[in-house]
Design a protein around this motif. Structure first.
Motif, PDB file in Angstrom:
ATOM      1  N   ASP A 185       0.808  -1.219   0.000  1.00 26.40           N
ATOM      2  CA  ASP A 185       0.000   0.000   0.000  1.00 26.40           C
ATOM      3  C   ASP A 185       0.847   1.278   0.000  1.00 26.40           C
ATOM      4  O   ASP A 185       0.305   2.382  -0.053  1.00 26.40           O
ATOM      5  N   GLU A 186       2.165   1.130   0.020  1.00 23.06           N
ATOM      6  CA  GLU A 186       3.075   2.268  -0.133  1.00 23.06           C
ATOM      7  C   GLU A 186       3.520   2.427  -1.584  1.00 23.06           C
ATOM      8  O   GLU A 186       4.427   3.208  -1.883  1.00 23.06           O
ATOM      9  N   MET A 187       2.867   1.705  -2.494  1.00 25.21           N
ATOM     10  CA  MET A 187       3.295   1.684  -3.895  1.00 25.21           C
ATOM     11  C   MET A 187       3.410   3.071  -4.504  1.00 25.21           C
ATOM     12  O   MET A 187       4.389   3.393  -5.191  1.00 25.21           O
ATOM     13  N   GLU A 188       2.413   3.904  -4.280  1.00 29.72           N
ATOM     14  CA  GLU A 188       2.423   5.230  -4.898  1.00 29.72           C
ATOM     15  C   GLU A 188       3.664   6.013  -4.502  1.00 29.72           C
ATOM     16  O   GLU A 188       4.339   6.613  -5.349  1.00 29.72           O
ATOM     17  N   SER A 189       4.009   6.001  -3.225  1.00 26.83           N
ATOM     18  CA  SER A 189       5.185   6.754  -2.773  1.00 26.83           C
ATOM     19  C   SER A 189       6.476   6.087  -3.241  1.00 26.83           C
ATOM     20  O   SER A 189       7.457   6.770  -3.550  1.00 26.83           O
ATOM     21  N   VAL A 190       6.487   4.753  -3.304  1.00 35.17           N
ATOM     22  CA  VAL A 190       7.673   4.041  -3.791  1.00 35.17           C
ATOM     23  C   VAL A 190       7.951   4.418  -5.238  1.00 35.17           C
ATOM     24  O   VAL A 190       9.087   4.757  -5.611  1.00 35.17           O
ATOM     25  N   LEU A 191       6.930   4.383  -6.080  1.00 35.27           N
ATOM     26  CA  LEU A 191       7.104   4.728  -7.487  1.00 35.27           C
ATOM     27  C   LEU A 191       7.521   6.193  -7.640  1.00 35.27           C
ATOM     28  O   LEU A 191       8.361   6.524  -8.484  1.00 35.27           O
ATOM     29  N   ALA A 192       6.950   7.066  -6.815  1.00 34.54           N
ATOM     30  CA  ALA A 192       7.313   8.487  -6.888  1.00 34.54           C
ATOM     31  C   ALA A 192       8.782   8.691  -6.540  1.00 34.54           C
ATOM     32  O   ALA A 192       9.488   9.456  -7.219  1.00 34.54           O
ATOM     33  N   ARG A 193       9.255   8.010  -5.485  1.00 31.44           N
ATOM     34  CA  ARG A 193      10.664   8.136  -5.085  1.00 31.44           C
ATOM     35  C   ARG A 193      11.602   7.656  -6.188  1.00 31.44           C
ATOM     36  O   ARG A 193      12.704   8.184  -6.346  1.00 31.44           O
ATOM     37  N   LEU A 194      11.161   6.637  -6.930  1.00 34.56           N
ATOM     38  CA  LEU A 194      12.002   6.073  -7.986  1.00 34.56           C
ATOM     39  C   LEU A 194      11.844   6.811  -9.308  1.00 34.56           C
ATOM     40  O   LEU A 194      12.491   6.459 -10.298  1.00 34.56           O
ATOM     41  N   GLY A 195      10.968   7.812  -9.342  1.00 35.84           N
ATOM     42  CA  GLY A 195      10.750   8.565 -10.565  1.00 35.84           C
ATOM     43  C   GLY A 195       9.994   7.798 -11.629  1.00 35.84           C
ATOM     44  O   GLY A 195      10.126   8.072 -12.824  1.00 35.84           O
ATOM     45  N   ARG A 196       9.200   6.827 -11.183  1.00 35.65           N
ATOM     46  CA  ARG A 196       8.417   6.004 -12.114  1.00 35.65           C
ATOM     47  C   ARG A 196       6.957   6.427 -12.025  1.00 35.65           C
ATOM     48  O   ARG A 196       6.134   5.776 -11.377  1.00 35.65           O
ATOM     49  N   LYS A 197       6.612   7.492 -12.713  1.00 39.06           N
ATOM     50  CA  LYS A 197       5.245   8.001 -12.645  1.00 39.06           C
ATOM     51  C   LYS A 197       4.262   7.023 -13.272  1.00 39.06           C
ATOM     52  O   LYS A 197       3.136   6.844 -12.793  1.00 39.06           O
TER      53      LYS A 197
END
Length: 319
Positions: A84-96
């Motif tokens: 459920d932290e996927m959105e923030s994980v992808l944002a940190r990795l620059g994977r919009k």
């Protein structure tokens, strides 16, 4: 099969469903439940330009998969986090945006096979059940501190245990004598609470109680309710999501989330459907697909698997 004896469930079908979305120059897949990395390894081998973002809340899974996927180290980003932290994980990795998302839900092989993790009623072990061993809440705390009402609710809602009041009542009675700290003692209490006639069929009577506690300890359904919509939001046009679930509660949530995105929401009676209300996704499976008899014979843990998939067919400006 890997050295661990782990066999990825419905692997060929997962690869088949995701492949059309991974034909671009630099496709990205997010594996929301990395586990032992079997599905991810096969995807990386099949698609030489693919990058996989692997997420798992179990530190063992991250460590194991880091070693297993070492040949693909430049094409993976493995993150210790809950799905459920996927959105923030992808944002940190620059994977919009991503081109594929995979959910292989439930408990992993090492969690079941390692007695000290406390997931299985077939071993006598500490009553733990944490996927993330750094968190505070354990099955022992749930069993020994939750009220009778909360225990009944968990057993009924997460375990679909029709004898939830009897099981909860006996847990309360027995923990008053001495704290319940082992899987064997809990399994014995559940067995005693279930009527004898019912115990003779349907496998181990503790199965539903252990499932309920595991879901509560790891907030599994809550995580899915957040993570699956987040993955759908992150999919690029033509992107696909595949979900493997292992009990009716997970499958029901998956069905609801996918159906909501594949429905025309135009008000009834309009002569022409409103573009803004057209479906953003289409289903790729008719109902839930089941593993083949051959796969179940090879891999008994696939028995309860249910697979659903969908594809993004529309992107709005705000997406």
């Amino acid at each position: 099969m890997s050295e661990s004896g782990h066999v990825p469930v419905m692997l060929e079908r997962v690869l088949e469903l995701l492949a059309p979305a991974l034909q671009g120059a630099h496709p990205v897949v997010v594996d929301a439940n990395l586990g032992l990395g079997g599905h991810t390894e096969a995807l990386l081998a099949a698609h030489p330009s693919l990058h996989v973002v692997g997420i798992d809340r179990d530190p063992f899974a991250i460590d194991f998969s880091t070693r297993r996927l070492a040949p693909y180290a430049d094409r993976i980003s493995l993150v210790h986090a809950a799905s459920d932290e996927m959105e923030s994980v992808l944002a940190r990795l620059g994977r919009k945006k991503v081109d594929g998302a995979l959910f292989d839900l439930g408990v992993s092989s090492p969690q079941l096979d390692e007695a000290e993790r406390g997931f299985a009623y077939s071993y006598d072990a500490p009553l733990d059940m944490r996927m993330d061993t750094s968190q505070d809440l354990t099955a022992e705390k749930v069993v020994n501190t939750y009220s009778a009402g909360d225990l009944r609710r968990i057993l009924r809602d997460y375990g679909e245990e029709r004898f939830a009041p009897r099981v909860a009542g006996l847990i309360i009675k027995e923990r008053a004598k001495e704290a319940i700290t082992s899987t064997k003692r809990l399994a014995d209490i559940v067995r005693e609470a279930i009527p004898a006639a019912t115990r003779r069929t349907g496998g181990n009577p503790a199965k539903r109680t252990f499932q309920a506690l595991r879901i509560e300890v790891n907030a599994e359904l809550t995580a899915l309710e957040v993570a699956l919509p987040a993955s759908l939001d992150a999919l690029a046009l033509g992107g696909r999501v595949v979900v493997l679930s292992y009990h009716s509660l997970e499958d029901r949530l998956t069905k609801q989330a996918l159906t909501a995105r594949t429905r025309d929401t135009s008000p009834p009676g309009l002569p022409v459907p409103l573009p803004a209300h057209q479906p953003r996704f289409r289903l790729l499976t008719r109902g839930a697909e089941l593993p083949s008899e051959e796969e179940v014979a090879r891999n008994p843990r696939a028995t309860s698997a249910r697979l659903r998939a969908a594809e993004r067919i529309r992107v709005d400006d705000e997406d």
